[in-house]
Design an enzyme around this catalytic site. Structure first.
Site, mmCIF file in Angstrom:
data_model
loop_
_atom_site.group_PDB
_atom_site.id
_atom_site.type_symbol
_atom_site.label_atom_id
_atom_site.label_comp_id
_atom_site.label_asym_id
_atom_site.label_seq_id
_atom_site.Cartn_x
_atom_site.Cartn_y
_atom_site.Cartn_z
ATOM 1 N N LYS A 1 -77.663 50.230 54.024
ATOM 2 C CA LYS A 1 -77.246 49.227 54.749
ATOM 3 C C LYS A 1 -77.469 49.574 56.183
ATOM 4 O O LYS A 1 -77.508 50.777 56.475
ATOM 5 C CB LYS A 1 -75.367 49.434 54.743
ATOM 6 C CG LYS A 1 -74.567 48.601 55.600
ATOM 7 C CD LYS A 1 -73.361 48.377 55.096
ATOM 8 C CE LYS A 1 -72.445 47.533 55.565
ATOM 9 N NZ LYS A 1 -73.126 46.073 55.859
ATOM 10 N N GLY B 1 -76.380 57.542 57.738
ATOM 11 C CA GLY B 1 -77.708 57.961 56.860
ATOM 12 C C GLY B 1 -78.746 56.841 57.017
ATOM 13 O O GLY B 1 -80.162 57.444 57.170
ATOM 14 N N CYS B 2 -78.576 55.502 57.059
ATOM 15 C CA CYS B 2 -79.798 54.709 56.997
ATOM 16 C C CYS B 2 -80.239 54.670 58.499
ATOM 17 O O CYS B 2 -81.477 54.429 58.564
ATOM 18 C CB CYS B 2 -79.210 53.367 56.826
ATOM 19 S SG CYS B 2 -78.710 53.298 55.088
ATOM 20 N N THR B 3 -79.572 54.952 59.425
ATOM 21 C CA THR B 3 -80.146 54.959 60.758
ATOM 22 C C THR B 3 -80.859 56.310 61.102
ATOM 23 O O THR B 3 -82.117 56.119 61.584
ATOM 24 C CB THR B 3 -79.015 54.945 61.940
ATOM 25 O OG1 THR B 3 -78.256 53.699 61.735
ATOM 26 C CG2 THR B 3 -79.293 55.015 63.390
ATOM 27 N N ALA C 1 -84.233 55.450 59.126
ATOM 28 C CA ALA C 1 -85.015 54.521 60.031
ATOM 29 C C ALA C 1 -85.403 55.138 61.141
ATOM 30 O O ALA C 1 -86.782 54.939 61.547
ATOM 31 C CB ALA C 1 -84.310 53.399 60.283
#
EC number: 1.11.1.24
Length: 152
Positions: free
Chosen positions: A38, A43-45, A48
């Site tokens: 998401k 975590g995704c930030t 990325a």
């Protein structure tokens, strides 16, 4: 799940600008195809931004980076702009590509089960074959793992 040595299944998805992008258009180049749950979550930030910070290494090895999540085109556009991400984000809103790659499954968080993207990356070679699969990716160290995999 798509395995090392398999030909990576082709697909076409819209990017953060609504343009249609196909995996096959990158034949002749290495592709880092990373699936994440998401946009704009911790975590995704982290993942990325790590990839963003290592992006010059990926460019130097001629690799293309494609991030895929079930978020919308609009969500991807905001995420990309907010964190100045220099790579393409693809909207797999019906999670068909995640299913095709075997990265849509049951997850557990805070004691509850739900279905979603299993954080996984596929390193695809110039001929379209999966060179390496990274399962259960740790967001804070993943970019370095990718740099090392491309160098080997």
């Amino acid at each position: 799940m798509v395995s090392e040595g398999n030909v990576a299944p082709d697909f076409t998805l819209p990017d953060e600008n609504g343009n249609q992008v196909s995996l096959s258009q990158f034949r002749g180049r290495k592709v880092i195809l990373y699936f994440y749950p998401k946009d704009d979550t911790p975590g995704c930030t982290t993942e990325a931004c790590g990839i963003r910070d290592s992006f010059p290494n990926f460019e130097a090895s001629g690799a293309v980076v494609l991030g895929v999540s079930p978020d919308s085109v609009e969500s991807h556009k905001k995420f990309k702009e907010k964190y100045n991400l220099p790579f393409t984000l693809l909207a797999d809103t019906d999670h068909k590509v995640a299913e095709m790659y075997g990265v849509w499954g049951t997850k557990k968080m805070y004691g509850r089960e739900f279905t979603g993207v299993l954080r996984t990356t596929f390193l695809i070679d110039e001929e379209g074959k999966v060179q390496k699969v990274f399962k259960n990716v740790k967001p804070d160290v993943h970019a370095q793992e990718l740099v090392e995999a491309l160098a080997s």
